[in-house]
Scaffold this active site. Structure first.
Site, PDB file in Angstrom:
ATOM      1  CB  SER A  56      -0.899  -5.193   0.165  1.00 53.11           C
ATOM      2  OG  SER A  56      -0.408  -5.250   1.483  1.00 53.11           O
ATOM      3  CB  SER A  57      -3.586  -7.287   4.482  1.00 52.48           C
ATOM      4  OG  SER A  57      -2.223  -7.372   4.865  1.00 52.48           O
ATOM      5  CB  CYS A  58      -0.612  -2.524   4.116  1.00 45.18           C
ATOM      6  SG  CYS A  58      -0.226  -2.081   2.416  1.00 45.18           S
ATOM      7  CE1 TYR A 100       3.292  -2.394  -2.416  1.00 48.43           C
ATOM      8  CE2 TYR A 100       2.093  -3.104  -0.466  1.00 48.43           C
ATOM      9  CZ  TYR A 100       2.596  -3.368  -1.718  1.00 48.43           C
ATOM     10  OH  TYR A 100       2.398  -4.602  -2.288  1.00 48.43           O
ATOM     11  CE  LYS A 127       0.274  -3.480  -4.502  1.00 50.91           C
ATOM     12  NZ  LYS A 127       0.274  -4.216  -5.785  1.00 50.91           N
ATOM     13  CG  HIS A 171       7.327  -8.592   3.488  1.00 55.80           C
ATOM     14  ND1 HIS A 171       7.532  -8.687   2.126  1.00 55.80           N
ATOM     15  CD2 HIS A 171       6.473  -7.560   3.657  1.00 55.80           C
ATOM     16  CE1 HIS A 171       6.810  -7.761   1.508  1.00 55.80           C
ATOM     17  NE2 HIS A 171       6.166  -7.066   2.410  1.00 55.80           N
TER      18      HIS A 171
END
Length: 313
Positions: free
Chosen positions: A108-110, A137, A141, A180
């Site tokens: 994920s981009s987070c 999270y 990842k 989201h």
């Protein structure tokens, strides 16, 4: 990856896994293996190992994850860290143990630092503090990425990692609290339209900028990379274009045909100021997105309406 190879899609009932399944079927892959969470608890090492021992897949798309928006990430911090760690570690280890030819891990981009330079480059990983609201999270990842790299380094496994930007599309989650931002807006504007409400309230100031990729575009990129990319370094997947939350809300309002006002609740958190992916690496490999935001939103809203008529959201 041949058309008759056995391909396991972990998380096939989610938006991403479902899109990957559709893409593979469209391309003629006929030997897809799936299990629902009721059939296989991916948090159980014993159950996952038994599944891999029995099915012996050739390829794995690891799209299974516990996901949610700012509220869900910040509320269920322990679950987001524990569940995601357990799922990915069990699958990656079992893939090595049972001779999987290639595995793709979806992050994920987070994972990138909150204040990383924009657009976000793959090299920015682990260069600064994360956004606090979704740190558990993100850490899970990041662990998945590093696990793929470690199995490649130690055992020579062909495991690759990809980082999708914010996603939306068919099969999205429209839960009023745990979804989201984009599906939450679709639901909120639709309900306001039905109730003839004078306004819709959107969290935050409306100034943060976000990038959105249609889930079926992500699936196309994933299959492309599974076929053409074998390197250790992770790959960003996105459009390379972003817009403000205010612009997003106005676009959703237009697609839903809501005629009221938009009110921004500045007491609510904004999250990361900007999250635009640098997708130059992906473009150089030969892949670009094909579904623009408004076109994708029309399809997503149609899917929302279909879901609403099928079951109570």
């Amino acid at each position: 990856m041949q058309l008759n190879d056995k391909i396991y899609i972990a998380g096939h009932r989610g938006m991403v896994g479902g899109a990957i399944s559709r893409r593979l079927k469209t391309l003629g892959y006929v030997n897809l293996v799936t299990r629902s969470s009721a059939e296989l608890d991916l948090r159980s090492q014993a159950d996952v190992n038994e599944f891999f021992s029995k099915e012996k897949p050739d390829y794995v798309f690891l799209a299974a994850a516990k996901v949610g928006g700012i509220h869900a990430n910040n509320t269920y911090r322990a679950e987001f860290l524990y569940d995601n760690l357990m799922m990915e570690t069990n699958i990656i280890h079992a893939a090595w143990k049972h001779g999987v030819k290639k595995l793709m891990f979806l992050g994920s981009s987070c994972i990138y630092p909150k204040m990383a330079p924009q657009p976000l480059q793959e090299s920015s990983l682990l260069t600064g503090p994360l956004e606090p609201t979704n740190e558990p999270y993100a850490i899970a990842k990041i662990a998945g990425i590093k696990l793929c790299e470690a199995y490649r380094d130690q055992y020579g496994c062909n495991y690759i990692s990809v980082m999708p930007t914010n996603l939306y599309g068919i099969g999205d989650n429209y839960h009023p609290e745990n979804s989201h931002v984009l599906p939450a807006l679709i639901r909120r504007f639709h309900e306001a339209k039905e109730a003839k409400a004078p306004s819709v309230t959107v969290w935050g100031s409306g100034t943060p900028k976000r990038e959105f990729l249609f889930a079926d575009d992500l699936a196309a990129a994933c299959v492309f990379l599974m076929l053409h990319y074998d390197e250790k370094e992770l790959v960003n997947i996105g459009t390379g274009e972003d817009l403000s939350i205010r612009e997003l809300a106005e676009t959703v309002k237009e697609v839903v045909c809501y005629e009221g006002d938009i009110v921004f609740d500045t007491s609510k958190p904004d999250g990361t100021p900007r999250k635009l992916m640098d997708v130059s690496k992906l473009h150089k490999l030969g892949w670009k997105h094909s579904v623009e935001l408004k076109e994708g939103l029309v399809q997503a809203y149609a899917d929302f309406l279909h879901k609403k008529h099928m079951v109570a959201l």
